[in-house]
Scaffold this active site. Sequence first.
Site, mmCIF file in Angstrom:
data_model
loop_
_atom_site.group_PDB
_atom_site.id
_atom_site.type_symbol
_atom_site.label_atom_id
_atom_site.label_comp_id
_atom_site.label_asym_id
_atom_site.label_seq_id
_atom_site.Cartn_x
_atom_site.Cartn_y
_atom_site.Cartn_z
ATOM 1 N N SER A 126 0.411 4.033 -2.153
ATOM 2 C CA SER A 126 0.926 2.462 -2.080
ATOM 3 C C SER A 126 0.352 1.853 -1.117
ATOM 4 O O SER A 126 -0.003 2.229 0.237
ATOM 5 C CB SER A 126 2.371 2.369 -1.973
ATOM 6 O OG SER A 126 2.809 0.873 -1.733
ATOM 7 N N TYR A 151 10.337 3.581 1.155
ATOM 8 C CA TYR A 151 9.690 3.529 0.297
ATOM 9 C C TYR A 151 8.111 4.038 0.758
ATOM 10 O O TYR A 151 7.513 4.836 0.304
ATOM 11 C CB TYR A 151 9.579 2.208 -0.569
ATOM 12 C CG TYR A 151 8.445 2.504 -1.898
ATOM 13 C CD1 TYR A 151 8.389 2.976 -3.002
ATOM 14 C CD2 TYR A 151 7.393 1.601 -1.430
ATOM 15 C CE1 TYR A 151 7.363 3.159 -3.623
ATOM 16 C CE2 TYR A 151 6.193 1.501 -2.438
ATOM 17 C CZ TYR A 151 6.345 2.313 -3.533
ATOM 18 O OH TYR A 151 5.392 2.364 -4.500
#
Length: 339
Positions: A126, A151
Amino acid sequence: MKILITGTAGFIGSHLSKKLISQGHEVVGIDNINDYYDVTIKEDRLKSIGTENFTFYKINLEDDASMDEIFKNEKPNVVINLAAQAGVRYSLENPRAYIDSNIVGFTNILECSRHHKVEHLIYASSSSVYGANTSKPFSTSDNIDHPLSLYAATKKSNELMAHTYSHLYNLPTTGLRFFTVYGPWGRPDMALFKFTKAIVNDEAIDVYNHGKMMRDFTYVDDIVEAISRLVQKPAQPNPEWTGDNPDPSSSYAPYKIYNIGNNSPVRLMEFVEAIENKLGKVAKKNYMDLQPGDVPETYANVDDLFNNIDFKPETTIQDGVNKFVDWYLEYYSTKSKEK
């Protein structure tokens, strides 16, 4: 080839499954269809894939015995791990969900890929791994030691874990740092979906950081095209890599990291304007402070991607938003008729 994709009921996973099947590959799909958001859209994405050259298993990545059984029976050539507990803000509320899916689950992917002689493991990372970096555009050669959310930390962990398996077991691994993916069948918790829904229903939208956000919005078809090309290009050892000046994006082992972004940041207000233009309505706006865990700007350097597969995303925001809104209006019109 036989390609195992995790997260096939997800936004990117469903699009990728259709693309690879259209290219003649056989796809084995895995998804737990969790209720992080409305499961109906996940089930409908699965239906859109069809049944030809597609086999689906509903299981959790954390279920190591079931995962091993699937790998043993299906014998995939390539594995593409798109399953993850998604969302930056939800990681502030439910951190354990991220450890279970993104760390324990990914460990099972690595172990199964190693033991069942997978030829190439591709996995989703990501753009959030860049964290506190302010150097633009974000380069895969940058240091990413300052994540701003759990995350992001789990995604960086995936890259480190993958390198270990590339080093120890000669498993070719390719990590993909996605930059704000959007398009038809997108996630209801993402800005485009929430904004479109609110504007259609004459509700106000929350505009964070008072609109002073820049995002490298990347259309889903561009993401899928890049992945489908990388399927054919397993990571290779970099002969020029040196431990004296280590490049984080490659290695002496068969390991590679790519950014997949539009290489063209867009102001959040320009994004909102694209939705307004398509719908012919002006949004009511609540201007809000920057949320914890968010970064003000993302911007992808995609030179490596272009050099290696002769492709880079370039769908314009207005074109991409138009396609999403067309899908959204048709999908929910059909849903209301079904009731």
